[in-house]
Design a protein around this motif. Structure first.
Motif, PDB file in Angstrom:
ATOM      1  N   MET A  67       1.000  -1.340   0.061  1.00 23.36           N
ATOM      2  CA  MET A  67       0.138   0.000  -0.029  1.00 23.36           C
ATOM      3  C   MET A  67       0.734   1.380  -0.034  1.00 23.36           C
ATOM      4  N   LYS A  68       1.947   1.456   0.851  1.00 26.31           N
ATOM      5  CA  LYS A  68       2.680   2.519   0.979  1.00 26.31           C
ATOM      6  C   LYS A  68       3.798   2.589  -0.336  1.00 26.31           C
ATOM      7  N   LYS A  69       3.915   1.339  -0.633  1.00 24.23           N
ATOM      8  CA  LYS A  69       4.767   1.384  -2.067  1.00 24.23           C
ATOM      9  C   LYS A  69       3.958   1.784  -3.336  1.00 24.23           C
ATOM     10  N   PHE A  70       2.794   1.606  -3.214  1.00 22.30           N
ATOM     11  CA  PHE A  70       2.032   2.250  -4.237  1.00 22.30           C
ATOM     12  C   PHE A  70       1.987   3.648  -3.908  1.00 22.30           C
ATOM     13  N   ASN A  71       1.629   4.187  -2.835  1.00 18.59           N
ATOM     14  CA  ASN A  71       1.704   5.745  -2.615  1.00 18.59           C
ATOM     15  C   ASN A  71       2.908   6.340  -2.856  1.00 18.59           C
ATOM     16  N   ALA A  72       3.938   5.508  -2.552  1.00 18.72           N
ATOM     17  CA  ALA A  72       5.402   6.141  -2.871  1.00 18.72           C
ATOM     18  C   ALA A  72       5.485   6.170  -4.402  1.00 18.72           C
ATOM     19  N   THR A  73       5.036   5.219  -5.156  1.00 19.49           N
ATOM     20  CA  THR A  73       5.168   5.373  -6.736  1.00 19.49           C
ATOM     21  C   THR A  73       4.210   6.432  -7.305  1.00 19.49           C
ATOM     22  N   MET A  74       3.117   6.461  -6.624  1.00 20.63           N
ATOM     23  CA  MET A  74       2.258   7.591  -7.270  1.00 20.63           C
ATOM     24  C   MET A  74       2.962   8.910  -6.675  1.00 20.63           C
ATOM     25  N   GLY A  75       3.474   9.024  -5.770  1.00 18.04           N
ATOM     26  CA  GLY A  75       4.035  10.325  -5.222  1.00 18.04           C
ATOM     27  C   GLY A  75       5.242  10.642  -6.244  1.00 18.04           C
ATOM     28  N   LEU A  76       5.919   9.435  -6.514  1.00 19.05           N
ATOM     29  CA  LEU A  76       7.111  10.061  -7.351  1.00 19.05           C
ATOM     30  C   LEU A  76       6.625  10.243  -8.985  1.00 19.05           C
ATOM     31  N   LEU A  77       5.427   9.625  -9.243  1.00 14.61           N
ATOM     32  CA  LEU A  77       4.844  10.237 -10.741  1.00 14.61           C
ATOM     33  C   LEU A  77       4.200  11.714 -10.414  1.00 14.61           C
ATOM     34  N   ALA A  78       3.846  11.978  -9.295  1.00 15.75           N
ATOM     35  CA  ALA A  78       3.487  13.509  -9.130  1.00 15.75           C
ATOM     36  C   ALA A  78       4.561  14.382  -9.074  1.00 15.75           C
ATOM     37  N   VAL A  79       5.422  14.058  -8.533  1.00 12.24           N
ATOM     38  CA  VAL A  79       6.719  14.972  -8.632  1.00 12.24           C
ATOM     39  C   VAL A  79       7.311  15.128  -9.915  1.00 12.24           C
ATOM     40  N   SER A  80       7.442  13.983 -10.718  1.00  8.92           N
ATOM     41  CA  SER A  80       7.588  14.102 -12.090  1.00  8.92           C
ATOM     42  C   SER A  80       6.637  14.813 -13.004  1.00  8.92           C
ATOM     43  N   LEU A  81       5.380  14.669 -12.718  1.00  3.24           N
ATOM     44  CA  LEU A  81       4.590  15.816 -13.600  1.00  3.24           C
ATOM     45  C   LEU A  81       4.756  17.138 -13.070  1.00  3.24           C
ATOM     46  N   LYS A 108      -5.275  -6.091   5.816  1.00  2.00           N
ATOM     47  CA  LYS A 108      -6.227  -6.385   6.322  1.00  2.00           C
ATOM     48  C   LYS A 108      -7.623  -5.508   5.926  1.00  2.00           C
ATOM     49  N   GLU A 109      -7.613  -4.475   6.514  1.00  3.33           N
ATOM     50  CA  GLU A 109      -8.757  -3.462   6.397  1.00  3.33           C
ATOM     51  C   GLU A 109      -9.139  -3.292   4.825  1.00  3.33           C
ATOM     52  N   ALA A 110      -8.022  -3.053   3.972  1.00  2.00           N
ATOM     53  CA  ALA A 110      -8.417  -2.833   2.767  1.00  2.00           C
ATOM     54  C   ALA A 110      -8.732  -4.156   2.095  1.00  2.00           C
ATOM     55  N   ARG A 111      -8.656  -5.409   2.640  1.00  3.97           N
ATOM     56  CA  ARG A 111      -9.072  -6.737   1.945  1.00  3.97           C
ATOM     57  C   ARG A 111     -10.479  -6.623   2.354  1.00  3.97           C
ATOM     58  N   ALA A 112     -10.920  -6.497   3.540  1.00  2.69           N
ATOM     59  CA  ALA A 112     -12.374  -6.320   4.109  1.00  2.69           C
ATOM     60  C   ALA A 112     -12.931  -5.526   3.487  1.00  2.69           C
ATOM     61  N   GLU A 113     -12.544  -4.136   3.246  1.00  5.38           N
ATOM     62  CA  GLU A 113     -13.413  -3.401   2.441  1.00  5.38           C
ATOM     63  C   GLU A 113     -13.344  -3.545   0.927  1.00  5.38           C
ATOM     64  N   GLY A 114     -12.929  -4.409   0.431  1.00  3.62           N
ATOM     65  CA  GLY A 114     -12.918  -4.648  -1.090  1.00  3.62           C
ATOM     66  C   GLY A 114     -12.091  -3.818  -1.863  1.00  3.62           C
ATOM     67  N   THR A 115     -11.136  -3.097  -1.216  1.00  4.21           N
ATOM     68  CA  THR A 115     -10.391  -2.084  -2.021  1.00  4.21           C
ATOM     69  C   THR A 115      -9.196  -2.474  -2.354  1.00  4.21           C
ATOM     70  N   LEU A 116      -8.667  -3.490  -1.667  1.00  6.03           N
ATOM     71  CA  LEU A 116      -7.326  -3.768  -2.018  1.00  6.03           C
ATOM     72  C   LEU A 116      -6.785  -4.297  -3.474  1.00  6.03           C
ATOM     73  N   ASN A 117      -7.634  -4.778  -4.087  1.00  2.00           N
ATOM     74  CA  ASN A 117      -7.322  -4.889  -5.620  1.00  2.00           C
ATOM     75  C   ASN A 117      -8.298  -4.016  -6.466  1.00  2.00           C
ATOM     76  N   ALA A 118      -8.844  -3.176  -5.999  1.00  2.00           N
ATOM     77  CA  ALA A 118      -9.896  -2.254  -6.752  1.00  2.00           C
ATOM     78  C   ALA A 118      -9.474  -1.812  -7.971  1.00  2.00           C
ATOM     79  N   LEU A 119      -7.926  -1.387  -8.096  1.00  2.00           N
ATOM     80  CA  LEU A 119      -7.506  -0.928  -9.268  1.00  2.00           C
ATOM     81  C   LEU A 119      -6.682  -1.884 -10.102  1.00  2.00           C
ATOM     82  N   ASP A 120      -6.647  -3.125 -10.160  1.00  2.00           N
ATOM     83  CA  ASP A 120      -6.195  -4.310 -10.597  1.00  2.00           C
ATOM     84  C   ASP A 120      -6.904  -5.264 -11.525  1.00  2.00           C
TER      85      ASP A 120
END
Length: 150
Positions: A1-15, A75-87
């Motif tokens: 989850m944090k790795k995804f946020n870091a990737t998105m952060g890196l993309l935002a900085v690049s933009l 665990k929380e994301a899996r319970a909410e159904g958002t863990l793989n929402a974008l995959d």
């Protein structure tokens, strides 16, 4: 989850850097010098290599959360159904459409659509660069999209 946020952060900085470069007057020599410096440091190929940048990100990202906190978030994301929402096979478009909050009245959107069709800017996000130049210009101008996520 944090790795995804870091990737998105890196993309935002690049933009943001792209937007800054697009709006600033930079000489050709300066661009060439920046290119050579990025090539020499390895930054240029960091995210386009065979591993899509995961080795670079892993070496430069250091989590501030404990392993237990990360496991609880998963665990929380899996319970909410958002863990793989974008995959999914729809690349998350169903999830995103279900959770968007529209802030622009329908009549205004239809008016903007008609204007974009009229002045030829409707397809500006579908060019060879997938709209990245246009998005950078919007970002530099301080424009924001009319859609927000819940």
């Amino acid at each position: 989850m944090k790795k995804f946020n870091a990737t998105m952060g890196l993309l935002a900085v690049s933009l943001a850097l792209t937007a800054t470069a697009a709006s600033a007057q930079v000489s050709r020599a300066e661009v060439q010098a920046q290119l050579k410096a990025a090539q020499a440091s390895g930054q240029l190929a960091a995210l386009t290599g065979e591993d899509s940048g995961s080795a670079y990100l892993a070496a430069h990202f250091h989590s501030t959360e404990s392993r237990g906190e990360v496991k609880d978030e998963v665990k929380e994301a899996r319970a909410e159904g958002t863990l793989n929402a974008l995959d999914g096979s729809d690349s998350g478009s169903f999830y995103l459409a279900k959770h968007q909050v529209l802030t622009t009245p329908r009549a205004e959107v239809k008016s903007e659509l008609a204007q974009a069709e009229k002045n030829g800017t409707l397809d500006q996000l579908y060019g060879e660069d997938s709209g990245s130049f246009e998005l950078a210009a919007l970002h530099a101008a301080g424009s924001r999209p009319a859609v927000a996520m819940k």
